[in-house]
Write an enzyme that holds these catalytic residues in place. Structure first.
Site, short mmCIF file in Angstrom:
data_model
loop_
_atom_site.label_atom_id
_atom_site.label_comp_id
_atom_site.label_asym_id
_atom_site.label_seq_id
_atom_site.Cartn_x
_atom_site.Cartn_y
_atom_site.Cartn_z
N ASP A 125 -29.10 -34.97 -18.49
CA ASP A 125 -30.57 -35.06 -18.47
C ASP A 125 -31.02 -36.39 -19.08
O ASP A 125 -30.29 -36.99 -19.87
CB ASP A 125 -31.19 -33.94 -19.31
CG ASP A 125 -31.10 -32.56 -18.65
OD1 ASP A 125 -30.68 -32.47 -17.49
OD2 ASP A 125 -31.47 -31.58 -19.32
N ARG A 175 -30.34 -37.26 -10.28
CA ARG A 175 -31.53 -36.42 -10.19
C ARG A 175 -32.74 -37.34 -10.40
O ARG A 175 -32.81 -38.05 -11.39
CB ARG A 175 -31.52 -35.34 -11.25
CG ARG A 175 -32.81 -34.51 -11.26
CD ARG A 175 -32.96 -33.68 -12.54
NE ARG A 175 -31.90 -32.71 -12.69
CZ ARG A 175 -31.49 -32.27 -13.89
NH1 ARG A 175 -32.04 -32.72 -15.00
NH2 ARG A 175 -30.51 -31.39 -13.97
#
Ligand SMILES: Cc1cc2nc3c(=O)[nH]c(=O)nc-3n(C[C@H](O)[C@H](O)[C@H](O)COP(=O)(O)OP(=O)(O)OC[C@H]3O[C@@H](n4cnc5c(N)ncnc54)[C@H](O)[C@@H]3O)c2cc1C
Length: 299
Positions: A125, A175
């Site tokens: 992340d 992502r």
């Protein structure tokens, strides 16, 4: 967002924790790995893949970071044991980034090795701007050795197109999301439409550069724009995926799956649910209604 909602969002830290927990429970699978596995099984049965996240961030003690590594190793044992379709997402500040970058890299390496042994994948992340450089350094250091790491880039960051240009030509998985942290205008685009425009630019650049895009959004405009890019570049079903957060717009999730797209749901679990839940509530256009209802129900 209405003025009342904005006021309530600003005052969220004053709302009692048990009420935040009640309203935010839709965003979190539960406190234990068993809770996460239960949710993932349901998602899998609905045609969605998952990415499991152990909640926690900004740890200041090595023991806590090492405990998080152990928890991820348990996750990698549980995934094949339960036959579920899931990879994992990790936050580097949970794994000691703010203690020492080398210590954090070693922790990520242990998780990447465990994932590799199971033929699985680890998504790193992206947190606030103080983490961007070290996160990309750790990714660029470990990815050539393990080949099973992916990273996240945020469309609100002005640097994102440059960061895409620095990615390896083969095997990169990114992502792309709008970005959730409050960043200064000096480094981040601020306009709602500007961030959307940069998201589309970033996604197209990723596709042109051969990056595997994980398209993380619940914004119907961006879903539509992404579908146009998928068509324009002739991507097959296996060459991209959509991603959504647990508890957000399940109808859009079902529409995408029914449309033949692969879709992965972010499934966080753990005892350290509070900061994550506050971020999710801040994005929720109906936060006031939910919080007020929980307060009035008195439990
Ligand atoms: C799988 C996934 C992983 C992510 N990882 C990261 C990361 O690593 N780093 C990072 O900075 N950010 C991350 N994000 C968060 C992301 O940056 C955005 O803050 C978030 O996705 C909201 O942006 P949006 O594109 O959905 O658009 P928005 O315009 O914010 O939302 C579109 C619509 O979705 C609905 N919606 C959005 N959020 C909520 C909510 N919480 N509750 C109820 N409805 C909602 C609303 O109807 C809203 O109008 C991630 C998001 C996803 C989906």
């Amino acid at each position: 967002m209405s003025a009342f909602n904005r006021l309530l969002v600003a005052g969220l830290p004053l709302v009692p924790k048990f009420i935040v927990g009640k309203v935010a429970s839709r965003y979190v699978a539960g406190e234990t790995l068993d809770d996460a596995l239960r949710v993932v099984k349901v998602l899998n049965s609905e045609g969605a893949m998952a990415t499991i996240d152990v909640l926690g961030e900004e740890v200041a003690e090595r023991e806590k970071a090492l405990a998080a590594v152990d928890e991820y190793l348990r996750v990698f044992e549980a995934i094949p044991a339960h036959g579920v379709d899931s990879n994992v997402s990790i936050k580097l500040t949970l794994l000691g980034l703010k203690i020492d970058e080398g210590f954090c890299r070693d922790n990520v390496e242990r998780i990447a090795a465990a994932a590799k042994a199971q033929g699985n994948f680890v998504r790193i992340d992206m947190e606030d701007n103080t983490c961007t450089d070290p996160t990309l350094r750790i990714y660029h250091d470990l990815q050539p050795r393990y080949g099973n790491l992916g990273v996240v880039l945020q469309a609100y960051m002005r640097r994102t197109l440059d960061d895409i240009a620095q990615l390896p030509r083969e095997g990169a998985s990114v992502r792309i999301c709008k970005g959730i942290y409050v960043e200064p205008r000096r480094i981040a685009w601020k306009g709602f439409e500007t961030v959307r425009a940069n998201y589309v630019r970033a996604l197209e650049k990723m596709i042109e550069n051969g990056v595997y895009p994980a398209i993380a959004t619940h914004d119907e405009y961006l879903v539509c724009a992404a579908q146009a890019l998928i068509d324009k570049h002739g991507l097959h079903r296996e060459q991209y995926e959509f991603q959504m957060l647990l508890g957000v717009d399940e109808e859009l999730r079902r529409i995408l799956i029914a449309g033949g797209h692969r879709l992965r749901v972010y499934v966080p679990y753990g005892q350290d649910w509070y900061p994550y839940s506050i971020r999710r509530l801040r994005e929720n256009p109906e936060v006031a209604r939910h919080v007020l209802r929980a307060m009035l129900s008195g439990k």
